[in-house]
Design an enzyme around this catalytic site. Structure first.
Site, PDB file in Angstrom:
ATOM      1  N   GLU A  42       3.262  46.441 -31.771  1.00 54.32           N
ATOM      2  CA  GLU A  42       3.684  45.394 -32.804  1.00 54.32           C
ATOM      3  C   GLU A  42       3.637  44.476 -31.403  1.00 54.32           C
ATOM      4  O   GLU A  42       4.659  44.932 -30.060  1.00 54.32           O
ATOM      5  CB  GLU A  42       5.573  46.066 -32.902  1.00 54.32           C
ATOM      6  CG  GLU A  42       4.751  46.721 -33.923  1.00 54.32           C
ATOM      7  CD  GLU A  42       6.283  46.669 -34.761  1.00 54.32           C
ATOM      8  OE1 GLU A  42       7.183  45.868 -34.726  1.00 54.32           O
ATOM      9  OE2 GLU A  42       6.487  48.120 -35.918  1.00 54.32           O
TER      10      GLU A  42
ATOM     11  N   SER B 147       7.059  44.139 -29.368  1.00 54.21           N
ATOM     12  CA  SER B 147       7.706  45.361 -28.626  1.00 54.21           C
ATOM     13  C   SER B 147       6.786  46.617 -28.154  1.00 54.21           C
ATOM     14  O   SER B 147       5.251  47.441 -29.051  1.00 54.21           O
ATOM     15  CB  SER B 147       8.420  46.370 -30.038  1.00 54.21           C
ATOM     16  OG  SER B 147       7.212  46.199 -31.422  1.00 54.21           O
TER      17      SER B 147
ATOM     18  N   THR C  59      -5.139  51.167 -30.650  1.00 55.14           N
ATOM     19  CA  THR C  59      -6.733  52.268 -30.386  1.00 55.14           C
ATOM     20  C   THR C  59      -7.489  53.302 -31.658  1.00 55.14           C
ATOM     21  O   THR C  59      -6.825  53.643 -32.962  1.00 55.14           O
ATOM     22  CB  THR C  59      -6.116  53.345 -28.625  1.00 55.14           C
ATOM     23  OG1 THR C  59      -6.354  52.631 -27.825  1.00 55.14           O
ATOM     24  CG2 THR C  59      -7.464  53.533 -29.129  1.00 55.14           C
TER      25      THR C  59
ATOM     26  N   GLU D  87       2.755  64.069 -23.120  1.00 53.37           N
ATOM     27  CA  GLU D  87       1.945  64.293 -23.382  1.00 53.37           C
ATOM     28  C   GLU D  87       0.974  63.264 -23.181  1.00 53.37           C
ATOM     29  O   GLU D  87      -0.212  63.918 -21.493  1.00 53.37           O
ATOM     30  CB  GLU D  87       1.707  65.485 -24.416  1.00 53.37           C
ATOM     31  CG  GLU D  87       3.306  65.979 -24.404  1.00 53.37           C
ATOM     32  CD  GLU D  87       3.176  67.143 -25.912  1.00 53.37           C
ATOM     33  OE1 GLU D  87       2.112  67.357 -26.790  1.00 53.37           O
ATOM     34  OE2 GLU D  87       4.037  67.590 -25.586  1.00 53.37           O
TER      35      GLU D  87
ATOM     36  N   ARG E  83     -29.269  53.200  -0.702  1.00 52.24           N
ATOM     37  CA  ARG E  83     -29.671  51.895  -0.273  1.00 52.24           C
ATOM     38  C   ARG E  83     -30.197  51.207   1.013  1.00 52.24           C
ATOM     39  O   ARG E  83     -28.608  51.868   2.177  1.00 52.24           O
ATOM     40  CB  ARG E  83     -28.425  50.974  -0.794  1.00 52.24           C
ATOM     41  CG  ARG E  83     -28.653  49.601  -0.151  1.00 52.24           C
ATOM     42  CD  ARG E  83     -28.999  48.399  -0.438  1.00 52.24           C
ATOM     43  NE  ARG E  83     -28.707  47.094   0.077  1.00 52.24           N
ATOM     44  CZ  ARG E  83     -29.838  46.358  -0.624  1.00 52.24           C
ATOM     45  NH1 ARG E  83     -30.883  46.429  -1.298  1.00 52.24           N
ATOM     46  NH2 ARG E  83     -29.793  45.245  -0.096  1.00 52.24           N
TER      47      ARG E  83
ATOM     48  N   GLY F 146     -22.330  46.274  -3.091  1.00 50.66           N
ATOM     49  CA  GLY F 146     -22.574  44.981  -2.557  1.00 50.66           C
ATOM     50  C   GLY F 146     -23.017  43.804  -4.046  1.00 50.66           C
ATOM     51  O   GLY F 146     -22.056  44.030  -5.254  1.00 50.66           O
TER      52      GLY F 146
ATOM     53  N   GLU G  10       0.059  53.112 -22.957  1.00 47.51           N
ATOM     54  CA  GLU G  10       1.230  54.559 -22.688  1.00 47.51           C
ATOM     55  C   GLU G  10       1.820  54.233 -22.026  1.00 47.51           C
ATOM     56  O   GLU G  10       2.310  55.417 -21.128  1.00 47.51           O
ATOM     57  CB  GLU G  10      -0.048  55.530 -22.823  1.00 47.51           C
ATOM     58  CG  GLU G  10      -0.611  55.425 -23.907  1.00 47.51           C
ATOM     59  CD  GLU G  10      -1.422  57.050 -24.206  1.00 47.51           C
ATOM     60  OE1 GLU G  10      -0.740  57.976 -24.393  1.00 47.51           O
ATOM     61  OE2 GLU G  10      -2.437  57.411 -25.470  1.00 47.51           O
TER      62      GLU G  10
ATOM     63  N   THR H 108       3.546  50.697 -19.187  1.00 45.72           N
ATOM     64  CA  THR H 108       2.806  49.702 -18.128  1.00 45.72           C
ATOM     65  C   THR H 108       3.218  50.998 -16.942  1.00 45.72           C
ATOM     66  O   THR H 108       4.039  51.456 -16.545  1.00 45.72           O
ATOM     67  CB  THR H 108       3.197  48.689 -17.800  1.00 45.72           C
ATOM     68  OG1 THR H 108       4.518  49.304 -17.542  1.00 45.72           O
ATOM     69  CG2 THR H 108       2.921  48.137 -18.933  1.00 45.72           C
ATOM     70  N   SER H 109       2.410  50.346 -15.454  1.00 46.49           N
ATOM     71  CA  SER H 109       3.129  50.984 -14.431  1.00 46.49           C
ATOM     72  C   SER H 109       4.517  51.278 -14.010  1.00 46.49           C
ATOM     73  O   SER H 109       4.708  52.045 -13.534  1.00 46.49           O
ATOM     74  CB  SER H 109       2.385  50.835 -13.068  1.00 46.49           C
ATOM     75  OG  SER H 109       0.842  51.266 -13.174  1.00 46.49           O
TER      76      SER H 109
END
Ligand code: FAD
Length: 388
Positions: free
Chosen positions: A136, A139, A167, A250, A277, A348, A372, A374-375
């Site tokens: 939310e 939250s 999502t 999970e 390239r 490039g 899901e 944060t780090s």
């Protein structure tokens, strides 16, 4: 001394015949059916409805749903292989499949009553997309500070409140919604409900205009006196926090797989480009500096793969996997961001424009460190587990 020849465990990246077949078919599907749609879906921010149908037809939207309910009866590891293979082509499609399988279906497989399973699982296997609504406005990381209210009214519950960042919301027909039946009880008031699209009092709000994974819809949900029966309660009243914690543990492996696939996809493009390239009269891949860069990227991808596969295998064989899940998401999202960024540099100037796929993968990579958990939240979990 008698030498005992113990059966050696299989290496993490050695797939069973069934897993390898599954992986091949998803890779083929992604190359043939998803690849041609990637750019248009990114630009229009609309998920192709024909593609969605094909995902169902192939069984990718019900990997772990038991066959008796029309699903593929597969394993969690197969869901992870599927998300990885799809995300190598388009992480927006990867997250749609991931939320369906690792969050929604997982939650229902585990906590739904037999009657609820008969009601919802066949639909999820056939044509209905699921969404998972916890966050939310106030939250996010502190998910259990949620304010959406579920008030008991006879046999029913009345939902009021708003969810943010959901999502699959645009495509979904079923929503797992977390609300509190008693704000004074803190996390012990949180309860999970399954709410169907079209329930009076339930509406989609704003759709977000995002940096990356733009074909994946992310919307606000609005509940205004939305009445659901007590048969919509998933698990027990006041135990929704447990469902949220355990499904997200999970789900995190799924995001690890999404980021792993993304990194592999970016690497594949970069390696192909470096071989084609030419500068200073020879292909870029013949310069040692370029070889070392690609070798380092490949090594980090392998590290992420081992971590994701290990967490998924632990989950499938019923072992503890909390630490490994947090670690694999943390590692894979870091690797994805780094590899996608380097892939842009390998291309490039061509890496900076939308004519080539790495520009999009670079934008898509950022979300891995955010949703899901944060780090920082992954590190907080890992710290708790390793320090006691
Ligand atoms: C594209 C997208 C899709 C999403 N899909 C879903 C979905 O399907 N369902 C759902 O429920 N949610 C979904 N989310 C929400 C997502 O899970 C949250 O955005 C995420 O958990 C972070 O919460 P927040 O945005 O409120 O950030 P905050 O929690 O406000 O965090 C902001 C920053 O502060 C840091 N921080 C917070 N607390 C601490 C702390 N104690 N110590 C140190 N640092 C801290 C965070 O790490 C972060 O860097 C989605 C988000 C996005 C962007």
């Amino acid at each position: 001394m008698i030498a005992v020849k113990a059966e050696l465990p299989r290496a993490l990246t050695q797939l069973s015949e069934e897993e390898a077949l599954f992986q091949d078919s998803v890779r083929q599907f992604a190359a043939d059916r998803i690849m041609p749609l990637v750019r248009a879906m990114d630009e229009s921010q609309v998920f192709d409805s024909g593609l969605l149908r094909q995902l169902f037809e192939l069984g990718l939207m019900g990997i772990e749903i038991p066959e008796e309910f029309g699903g593929a009866g597969g394993t969690f590891f197969e869901a992870i292989l599927g998300v990885e293979a799809i995300s190598a082509v388009d992480p927006s499609v990867g997250v749609l499949v991931d939320v369906q399988n690792t969050l929604c279906i997982n939650a229902l497989n585990r906590w739904a009553t037999p009657a609820q399973k008969r009601r919802w699982l066949p639909r999820l296997a056939k044509d209905t997309v699921g969404a998972y609504a916890l966050s939310e406005a106030a939250s996010g990381s502190d998910a259990f500070a949620l304010q959406t209210r579920a008030t008991r009214c006879g046999d029913d519950y009345v939902l009021n409140g708003q969810k943010l960042w959901i999502t699959n919301a645009k495509e979904a027909g079923l929503f797992i919604v977390f609300a509190t039946v008693d704000p004074a009880a803190g996390y012990k008031g949180i309860t999970a409900f399954v709410v169907e699209k079209g329930t009076p009092g339930f509406a989609l709000g704003k759709k977000e205009d995002k940096l990356g994974i733009r074909a994946s819809s992310t919307c606000e949900l609005v509940f205004t006196d939305c009445v659901v029966g007590s048969d919509a309660v998933l698990g027990e009243i006041g135990k929704g926090y447990k469902i949220a914690i355990e499904t997200l543990n999970e789900g995190r492996i799924g995001i690890g797989a999404q980021m792993l696939g993304l990194a592999q996809g970016a690497w594949n493009h970069a390696a192909k480009w470096a071989k084609q390239r030419k500068q200073f009269g020879k292909p870029l891949a013949e310069f040692q500096a370029m070889q070392f860069q690609l070798a380092e990227m490949a090594t980090e991808i392998e590290m992420a793969r081992l971590s994701v596969y290990n967490a998924a295998r632990l989950k499938d064989n019923g072992s503890e996997f909390l630490k490994e899940a947090a670690m694999c998401k943390y590692i894979a999202s870091q690797v994805a961001e780094k590899v996608a960024s380097l892939a842009v540099e390998v291309f490039g100037g061509s890496g900076f424009v939308k004519d080539y796929p790495v520009e999009k993968l670079y934008r898509d990579a950022k979300i891995g460190k955010i949703y899901e958990g944060t780090s920082f939240m992954q590190l907080a979990t890992i710290a708790k587990l390793v320090l006691g």
